[in-house]
Design a protein around this motif. Structure first.
Motif, PDB file in Angstrom:
ATOM      1  N   LYS A  98       0.831  -1.210   0.000  1.00 20.71           N
ATOM      2  CA  LYS A  98       0.000   0.000   0.000  1.00 20.71           C
ATOM      3  C   LYS A  98       0.864   1.259   0.000  1.00 20.71           C
ATOM      4  O   LYS A  98       0.563   2.238  -0.690  1.00 20.71           O
ATOM      5  N   ILE A  99       1.935   1.232   0.769  1.00 17.83           N
ATOM      6  CA  ILE A  99       2.842   2.386   0.812  1.00 17.83           C
ATOM      7  C   ILE A  99       3.469   2.603  -0.560  1.00 17.83           C
ATOM      8  O   ILE A  99       3.561   3.744  -1.045  1.00 17.83           O
ATOM      9  N   ASP A 100       3.894   1.511  -1.201  1.00 18.47           N
ATOM     10  CA  ASP A 100       4.486   1.617  -2.539  1.00 18.47           C
ATOM     11  C   ASP A 100       3.484   2.201  -3.532  1.00 18.47           C
ATOM     12  O   ASP A 100       3.826   3.053  -4.362  1.00 18.47           O
ATOM     13  N   THR A 101       2.232   1.724  -3.450  1.00 16.41           N
ATOM     14  CA  THR A 101       1.180   2.213  -4.350  1.00 16.41           C
ATOM     15  C   THR A 101       0.928   3.697  -4.122  1.00 16.41           C
ATOM     16  O   THR A 101       0.805   4.477  -5.081  1.00 16.41           O
ATOM     17  N   LEU A 102       0.838   4.093  -2.860  1.00 12.77           N
ATOM     18  CA  LEU A 102       0.618   5.507  -2.534  1.00 12.77           C
ATOM     19  C   LEU A 102       1.780   6.370  -3.010  1.00 12.77           C
ATOM     20  O   LEU A 102       1.579   7.481  -3.510  1.00 12.77           O
ATOM     21  N   THR A 103       2.991   5.846  -2.851  1.00 11.84           N
ATOM     22  CA  THR A 103       4.171   6.589  -3.294  1.00 11.84           C
ATOM     23  C   THR A 103       4.130   6.808  -4.806  1.00 11.84           C
ATOM     24  O   THR A 103       4.463   7.895  -5.303  1.00 11.84           O
ATOM     25  N   GLU A 104       3.708   5.765  -5.538  1.00  4.81           N
ATOM     26  CA  GLU A 104       3.568   5.900  -6.992  1.00  4.81           C
ATOM     27  C   GLU A 104       2.483   6.924  -7.339  1.00  4.81           C
ATOM     28  O   GLU A 104       2.641   7.718  -8.276  1.00  4.81           O
ATOM     29  N   GLN A 105       1.374   6.905  -6.578  1.00  6.75           N
ATOM     30  CA  GLN A 105       0.300   7.869  -6.806  1.00  6.75           C
ATOM     31  C   GLN A 105       0.787   9.298  -6.566  1.00  6.75           C
ATOM     32  O   GLN A 105       0.421  10.219  -7.298  1.00  6.75           O
ATOM     33  N   ILE A 106       1.607   9.466  -5.535  1.00 13.16           N
ATOM     34  CA  ILE A 106       2.133  10.796  -5.212  1.00 13.16           C
ATOM     35  C   ILE A 106       2.981  11.310  -6.368  1.00 13.16           C
ATOM     36  O   ILE A 106       2.839  12.461  -6.797  1.00 13.16           O
ATOM     37  N   THR A 107       3.855  10.449  -6.890  1.00 12.70           N
ATOM     38  CA  THR A 107       4.707  10.845  -8.012  1.00 12.70           C
ATOM     39  C   THR A 107       3.869  11.214  -9.235  1.00 12.70           C
ATOM     40  O   THR A 107       4.106  12.238  -9.893  1.00 12.70           O
ATOM     41  N   ALA A 108       2.863  10.365  -9.537  1.00 10.40           N
ATOM     42  CA  ALA A 108       1.992  10.625 -10.690  1.00 10.40           C
ATOM     43  C   ALA A 108       1.185  11.898 -10.488  1.00 10.40           C
ATOM     44  O   ALA A 108       1.006  12.700 -11.425  1.00 10.40           O
ATOM     45  N   LYS A 109       0.701  12.102  -9.261  1.00  7.58           N
ATOM     46  CA  LYS A 109      -0.120  13.280  -8.977  1.00  7.58           C
ATOM     47  C   LYS A 109       0.696  14.562  -9.076  1.00  7.58           C
ATOM     48  O   LYS A 109       0.207  15.595  -9.556  1.00  7.58           O
ATOM     49  N   GLU A 110       1.946  14.520  -8.647  1.00  5.20           N
ATOM     50  CA  GLU A 110       2.815  15.698  -8.765  1.00  5.20           C
ATOM     51  C   GLU A 110       3.023  16.071 -10.237  1.00  5.20           C
ATOM     52  O   GLU A 110       3.035  17.258 -10.589  1.00  5.20           O
ATOM     53  N   THR A 111       3.144  15.047 -11.094  1.00  6.69           N
ATOM     54  CA  THR A 111       3.278  15.295 -12.527  1.00  6.69           C
ATOM     55  C   THR A 111       1.993  15.884 -13.096  1.00  6.69           C
ATOM     56  O   THR A 111       2.027  16.835 -13.896  1.00  6.69           O
ATOM     57  N   GLU A 112       0.840  15.344 -12.676  1.00  7.49           N
ATOM     58  CA  GLU A 112      -0.456  15.855 -13.142  1.00  7.49           C
ATOM     59  C   GLU A 112      -0.647  17.309 -12.733  1.00  7.49           C
ATOM     60  O   GLU A 112      -1.159  18.125 -13.505  1.00  7.49           O
ATOM     61  N   ILE A 113      -0.233  17.631 -11.506  1.00  7.63           N
ATOM     62  CA  ILE A 113      -0.378  19.001 -11.024  1.00  7.63           C
ATOM     63  C   ILE A 113       0.467  19.956 -11.858  1.00  7.63           C
ATOM     64  O   ILE A 113       0.025  21.054 -12.213  1.00  7.63           O
ATOM     65  N   GLU A 114       1.681  19.547 -12.194  1.00  8.55           N
ATOM     66  CA  GLU A 114       2.545  20.372 -13.046  1.00  8.55           C
ATOM     67  C   GLU A 114       1.881  20.618 -14.406  1.00  8.55           C
ATOM     68  O   GLU A 114       1.889  21.746 -14.917  1.00  8.55           O
ATOM     69  N   GLU A 115       1.290  19.552 -14.974  1.00  6.86           N
ATOM     70  CA  GLU A 115       0.645  19.683 -16.282  1.00  6.86           C
ATOM     71  C   GLU A 115      -0.590  20.582 -16.191  1.00  6.86           C
ATOM     72  O   GLU A 115      -0.814  21.426 -17.066  1.00  6.86           O
ATOM     73  N   THR A 116      -1.397  20.393 -15.154  1.00  4.47           N
ATOM     74  CA  THR A 116      -2.607  21.210 -14.988  1.00  4.47           C
ATOM     75  C   THR A 116      -2.248  22.670 -14.755  1.00  4.47           C
ATOM     76  O   THR A 116      -2.920  23.576 -15.262  1.00  4.47           O
TER      77      THR A 116
END
Length: 408
Positions: A98-116
């Motif tokens: 779960k921690i690994d999954t959340l960490t991946e989500q955090i990385t992806a979300k940071e990229t999405e925020i930059e794009e938005t």
């Protein structure tokens, strides 16, 4: 006289064309730089992005570990130490996932925020350009009043020409309406993009908080396990019995490893496939070089007697990457009550490496791995009371010093 009227008619046409071109130049001067076309679909995409962010937060919350419920389940297995350790280790592995999954989500979300954020800045820039174009258009119309359309009509040389000019005027009016609608849609896009950005930031914050919660859950379970192991050790009053219990634990490890080696030996094709070329091993736990327990004879920390430690223990935080020390084939990627989650790699010519107490395994039996490849994550599964990697090297059926193969 006829020539005069012909010249006048030609002059009127030229004036009309000049007026139309002047008008269009003013209107289009700024707006021609606007290349971003807002559609209903682009606005719907942002609205969908907002909805997805909310659903993502709900999903994260529903997946969080229920620590109290988990502890109650563990109570029923305390009578069987191995079963208890196995169940708690399984829970630790789930939490690490779960921690690994959340960490991946955090990385992806940071990229999405930059794009938005970039999309928002672009949308605002387009809106500014549209606004400037509309200002010029309004200024032009204010200065000309209704005279422009009047001049276009009265200067017509014929009824047909007047109808053509009326069509031009209608096209210009339609153009104005179109530009106004585009400006309104651009404003709507900016608003939903801002909202999407805020939703993504909220989701990012939630993911970071959830990682902290799961890390806290993992630490609580580790403490629960350590307390139980300490209780079991303190309950063994007879030192001789404690020594026998420890020796049985090591014997179980050795038996499991020896069985795997024997299985490889029976597979002649596998046995001849790998040849160790004598190269030095890579450090199996990068960035962490502290040895919490070295290879060789040592004073056992709880038994108080000299016992052989068949590997080196590398202290590292939970989840730290464990690397394959050298090229080879995975003989085992499994669980055993004493070793916990472990990986065993065949490097050829009777040489094996063993990686114990992992929180998570990233390889499977039969898989080929290369030197430096991530194969697992540091943990404290099995008979372990703290996060570390137990790294062992075996040659021709016996443990040997890892320092013979590591460059330190």
């Amino acid at each position: 006289m006829i020539a005069f009227y012909r010249n006048k008619s030609l002059l009127n046409r030229i004036v009309s064309v000049i007026l139309i071109m002047t008008f269009m130049a003013v209107v289009l001067n700024t707006s021609t730089t606007v290349s971003y076309a807002v559609t209903e679909e682009s606005i719907k995409q942002k609205e969908s992005q907002i909805s997805d962010a909310k659903k993502e937060r709900d999903s994260m919350k529903s997946n969080l570990t229920n620590l109290e419920s988990l502890k109650k389940e563990l109570e029923s297995t305390k009578s069987d130490l191995n079963a208890y350790i196995q169940q708690i280790d399984s829970s630790l592995t789930d939490i690490q996932t779960k921690i690994d999954t959340l960490t991946e989500q955090i990385t992806a979300k940071e990229t999405e925020i930059e794009e938005t954020q970039k999309e928002l800045e672009e949308a605002i820039e387009v809106q500014k350009q549209q606004y400037e174009a509309m200002k010029k258009r309004i200024k032009f119309m204010y200065e000309q009043g209704d005279t422009l359309y009047f001049e276009l009509l009265v200067q017509s040389g014929s009824f047909a020409e007047m109808l053509n000019k009326a069509e031009y005027i209608e096209l210009l009016s339609a153009y104005d309406r179109q530009k106004l609608n585009e400006y309104i849609q651009q404003t709507q896009l900016i608003e939903v993009t801002k909202e999407a950005l805020e939703e993504e930031k909220t989701t990012l914050d939630e993911a970071k908080k959830d990682v902290e919660i799961e890390q806290s859950n993992m630490e609580a379970l580790r403490q629960e396990k350590n307390a139980e192991l300490s209780t079991v050790n303190s309950d063994i009053q007879d030192k001789e019995a404690a020594i026998k219990e420890y020796e049985a634990q090591i014997a179980a490890e050795d038996a499991a490893i020896a069985a795997l080696e024997a299985e490889v030996a029976r597979d002649k094709a596998e046995l001849n496939k790998l040849k160790y070329d004598g190269g030095m091993f890579t450090w199996p736990c990068p960035s962490y070089t502290r040895i919490s327990d070295d290879y060789g004879m040592r004073l056992h920390p709880t038994l108080g007697i000299n016992k052989m430690h068949n590997g080196i223990d590398l202290a590292a935080p939970a989840g730290s990457p464990i690397l394959a020390a050298y090229n080879g084939t995975v003989v085992a990627a499994s669980y055993e009550a004493s070793m916990g989650n472990y990986v065993m790699i065949n490097h050829g010519d009777g040489l094996y490496t063993v990686y114990m107490h992992c929180s998570k395994l990233y390889v499977s039996q039969g898989q080929s791995v290369t030197k430096g490849q991530t194969i697992a994550a540091v943990g404290t599964t099995g008979r372990s009371t703290g996060n570390h990697l137990h790294f062992g090297v075996r040659l021709n059926g016996s443990y040997v010093s890892p320092w013979n193969y590591l460059s330190n």
